[in-house]
Motif scaffolding. Sequence first.
Motif, mmCIF file in Angstrom:
data_model
loop_
_atom_site.group_PDB
_atom_site.id
_atom_site.type_symbol
_atom_site.label_atom_id
_atom_site.label_comp_id
_atom_site.label_asym_id
_atom_site.label_seq_id
_atom_site.Cartn_x
_atom_site.Cartn_y
_atom_site.Cartn_z
ATOM 1 N N LYS A 94 49.837 23.833 40.794
ATOM 2 C CA LYS A 94 48.839 22.965 40.334
ATOM 3 C C LYS A 94 47.984 22.163 41.277
ATOM 4 C CE LYS A 94 48.208 19.021 37.285
ATOM 5 N NZ LYS A 94 48.846 17.768 36.995
ATOM 6 N N TYR A 95 46.754 22.171 41.224
ATOM 7 C CA TYR A 95 45.852 21.313 42.605
ATOM 8 C C TYR A 95 44.838 20.631 41.718
ATOM 9 C CZ TYR A 95 42.264 24.913 41.840
ATOM 10 O OH TYR A 95 41.392 25.899 41.577
ATOM 11 N N GLY A 96 44.849 20.344 40.379
ATOM 12 C CA GLY A 96 44.031 19.358 39.802
ATOM 13 C C GLY A 96 43.832 19.699 38.354
ATOM 14 N N VAL A 97 42.845 18.970 37.817
ATOM 15 C CA VAL A 97 42.726 19.161 36.137
ATOM 16 C C VAL A 97 41.095 18.982 36.152
ATOM 17 C CG1 VAL A 97 44.837 17.996 35.427
ATOM 18 C CG2 VAL A 97 42.877 16.476 35.877
ATOM 19 N N PHE A 152 46.763 31.275 45.131
ATOM 20 C CA PHE A 152 46.272 31.748 46.631
ATOM 21 C C PHE A 152 45.696 30.440 47.303
ATOM 22 C CE2 PHE A 152 45.858 35.726 44.477
ATOM 23 C CZ PHE A 152 46.260 36.574 45.428
ATOM 24 N N LYS A 153 46.174 30.229 48.423
ATOM 25 C CA LYS A 153 45.520 29.313 49.390
ATOM 26 C C LYS A 153 45.245 29.746 50.715
ATOM 27 C CE LYS A 153 49.882 26.719 50.534
ATOM 28 N NZ LYS A 153 50.363 25.562 50.660
ATOM 29 N N VAL A 177 42.359 28.130 46.193
ATOM 30 C CA VAL A 177 41.257 28.811 45.699
ATOM 31 C C VAL A 177 41.760 29.675 44.415
ATOM 32 C CG1 VAL A 177 39.772 28.965 47.347
ATOM 33 C CG2 VAL A 177 41.683 30.642 47.215
ATOM 34 N N GLN A 178 40.840 29.551 43.384
ATOM 35 C CA GLN A 178 41.159 30.360 42.409
ATOM 36 C C GLN A 178 40.939 31.939 42.745
ATOM 37 O OE1 GLN A 178 41.840 29.780 39.012
ATOM 38 N NE2 GLN A 178 41.705 27.526 39.340
ATOM 39 N N LYS A 179 41.669 32.741 42.025
ATOM 40 C CA LYS A 179 41.777 34.087 42.159
ATOM 41 C C LYS A 179 39.964 34.683 42.341
ATOM 42 C CE LYS A 179 43.432 38.335 40.565
ATOM 43 N NZ LYS A 179 44.136 39.191 39.594
ATOM 44 N N LYS A 180 39.413 34.133 41.155
ATOM 45 C CA LYS A 180 37.922 34.698 41.211
ATOM 46 C C LYS A 180 37.084 34.086 42.325
ATOM 47 C CE LYS A 180 35.927 31.597 37.705
ATOM 48 N NZ LYS A 180 35.663 30.344 38.895
ATOM 49 N N ILE A 217 37.797 36.210 45.253
ATOM 50 C CA ILE A 217 37.140 37.441 45.408
ATOM 51 C C ILE A 217 35.859 37.267 45.447
ATOM 52 C CG2 ILE A 217 36.480 39.027 43.585
ATOM 53 C CD1 ILE A 217 39.378 38.814 42.277
ATOM 54 N N ARG A 218 35.050 36.386 45.294
ATOM 55 C CA ARG A 218 33.782 36.105 45.646
ATOM 56 C C ARG A 218 33.644 35.728 47.007
ATOM 57 N NH1 ARG A 218 29.622 36.337 46.863
ATOM 58 N NH2 ARG A 218 27.692 34.987 46.275
ATOM 59 N N LEU A 219 34.409 35.306 47.689
ATOM 60 C CA LEU A 219 34.585 35.070 49.253
ATOM 61 C C LEU A 219 34.562 36.737 49.703
ATOM 62 C CD1 LEU A 219 36.803 32.216 49.885
ATOM 63 C CD2 LEU A 219 34.233 32.087 49.771
ATOM 64 N N LEU A 220 35.623 37.376 49.206
ATOM 65 C CA LEU A 220 35.635 38.832 49.751
ATOM 66 C C LEU A 220 34.295 39.504 49.332
ATOM 67 C CD1 LEU A 220 39.408 39.653 48.636
ATOM 68 C CD2 LEU A 220 38.526 38.987 50.740
ATOM 69 N N GLN A 221 33.565 39.328 48.412
ATOM 70 C CA GLN A 221 32.285 40.003 48.068
ATOM 71 C C GLN A 221 31.434 39.727 49.299
ATOM 72 O OE1 GLN A 221 30.448 38.832 44.430
ATOM 73 N NE2 GLN A 221 28.510 39.361 45.126
#
Lengths: 398, 426
Positions: free
Chosen positions: A135-138, A152-153, A185-188, A191-195
């Motif tokens: 958990k890294y925030g709300v 993922f970090k 980083v959120q998974k999506k 993935i955006r970074l990989l894109q």
Amino acid sequence: MSISIDLLKHYPWLPSLKIYYSDIATQDPTAFIEEAFLKYPDGELEQRISKIFKAAFNNLEEIKDYKADELNIYLYLIVKILLFVLNNKPISNRVANTYSKQIYKELIEENEDASLYDICKDLKLKFEYLNLPFKYGVNLNKSQREILKTSFKIHFTDYLKLAANLHDDYRKLVHNALSEGYVYVQKKDLIRLLQEYVRRKLIVEEVKDENNIEKFRKNLLKIREFKELYGNILNNWELKKEDFEYSFKISFKEGSDLSNNFPPCIQDILRRIQEGMNIVHTERLFLVFFLHALNYPTENIIDIFSNLPDFDRKKTKYQVEFAKKKEYTPHSCSTLKSLNICKANESKDEICLEGYYSKKLDTQKKLSHPLFYIQLKQYRNSTKNKANKTKIEKKDER
Amino acid sequence: MSDNIFLKRLFQAYYQEKQKEISVVSSLEFREFGFIPWEKQIMIRHIGFESQKVLLSYLIDRGPKHVYSSGSLYLQPEAQHMENKQYQGCDLIVDIDVDHFYTPCKDEHDSWYCNNCETIGTGMQEKCPKCEKSKITKLNWICEKCLDVAKNEIKKLIYDFLIPDFGTDEKDMRIAFSGHRGYHLKVESEELRKLNSDERREIVDYLTGENVSFEVLGLGEKSQMIHGLSKENIGWSQKIMEKVIEILNRPKNEIENMLLDENLFGFTSFYVGSFLNYKDDFLDVITKGERNVWAIEGFGLTNWKKLLRGIVKLIGIELDEPVSIDTHRLIRYPGSLHGKTGFKVQEIKLNELDDFTPLNEMNEKLDPIVFKSKKKLTQKLEIVERALPITKIKGESFGPYVQGDIIEVPHHIAVFLLCKEVAKTI
């Protein structure tokens, strides 16, 4: 560690390609293409490649029939070769955008984190995977309380490299959860970074000296299938190009051409649009406000945007007109700096860097607004013209 | 003998005598060196040395006024053009120099003179407040207080950012007192060396907090309610909220003074009054963090942003941004002498930082005042500057002085005043 061959077939841009297909890596590209068409004689290879280019030229969000088979590997490599010999930046950008968007879609649809994990490993990213999401925030902005968690970090140096071209404000390091050297980083988002990584991998720098690639192109065009494919792509581009080319009429303002007086920040955005590259939301807004401030006709502004890969005339029209109605003023230089839009340092533009001498205040002053740049440049040009005119007149008198 | 020749000989003697104590920077043979000689105000750069021995003989031979080496590594550091140097990467450098930010003690020891209207004044000024021209001559001085502020900044940098956020290893950090008004910190790690200028700018933005968008962090107005930041969000959001909570727990009069302070928040007394009235409710909301709706009478988005901007100022690091962004910068060589003070650029280990007092250091190995004479030698000087503030070095105070004063001061004070070019030997 090496990844599975199936993962490589799905994502042929991974570095392990060189290990699994080391024979191709050392092969002459012409021989490789010949071999590829021999391997797939039924025309499927050409069809699937054509679909990628068509999707790119039509601004489609996905590539139909993207398959994770061995052909996909040959397809990826041939697309790269095609982009190189086409030597056309707008095409290159469009294909890179479409292909990378498809990769985003494929990665999002992966059920398990394992593939993403293997991909990050293969890319030699410094990252950590947490079995129990951390958990890294709300998010308290909505009516309910959303807990932000991720498995993922990624090390901040890799994060900065991958996010370098994504100028959205929320991707800035300062707006992210950074702890002990890692960005959560959120998974999506990963993935955006990989894109973006894939997009950059496909972008071929335009070769200025055509002669350099001419010989290579000639050899490739001796292969019948390649020649047909190449010809079809160019024909399709010619047809589509007309759609894009009605656009670039920047030169408006009661008959005078102002575009030469635009500041480097605007010039840079326009250049990227012209090359078919995507621009971020803040850049779009700035361009619209800027052109409105110069009284550019709405239609002209919409036409400029038509070069963008995600152009939608109806939506653009509504937004451009809305901005005009609201009479928004363009961002100031300091805002542009904080939004990373300012190009003063990159362009080494004298006016931006040194400003101007204010007679009134008897001091050198920095520019505070891009619109003032135009005024200043026009003033300097007019005084230069006057000086030239006087010189000519004096010469004539003699 | 001119004073510059005198100082040059002193510097040469220092390099001769202390050569074994001068530390070696890592990858010395890949770094570019730069020097400013005593004879001319020019930078001689694009010089490479194959070993520390060769560098030392250069220093002994020439005794330069200032010595610099690059944060970058090159295969050909001596190449005259950047594109031929074969750049390999650059350490991350942070320069904290009190020249660049306000400290209250500057009102006591920094002075300026307007060359246009002849007005004089004290404190930090960029242009003359009377005639508004920027033709001013400044005299910047040092004292224990401003060097303490600089030290606190470097401590904040290390303990609030580099270690917890960036995960920087202590063994990769090189800390040095600059020999004048600040500190340098160099992080030597392979990963950081690969970063380009744009990526370094992102790190600088993180360290200073200057480009933080409160909206991105969660501040916004919805249905006429202000939703604020959350202390649960790791990163700047958490930093800001922890600071807010810490401030809210301070005595009321302290909060009041802070909020009224023009250099920090600059609120009018009306808004300060309102803030103090509601501060306990506000503290309750942000510590419980259930709904996080911020409500203080008179506080709309503009005032909340103003408050948060002030908080960011308190948290962020006052650093010289171009130094950290530019990959071709040179920084002072550790162990070399600073030509404007005669003090040594003193390397300090992290565990020595707390007790380090550059102007009165007890540990001889860490003492930057290298010209302190054990024989209590003194020197006669004439003051050439219009007016000098008190100089307090090694626990002893000298001055204030005015132009024309003839003074007799200990050797190290004389070297300092000569380097500062405010006095001449007689």
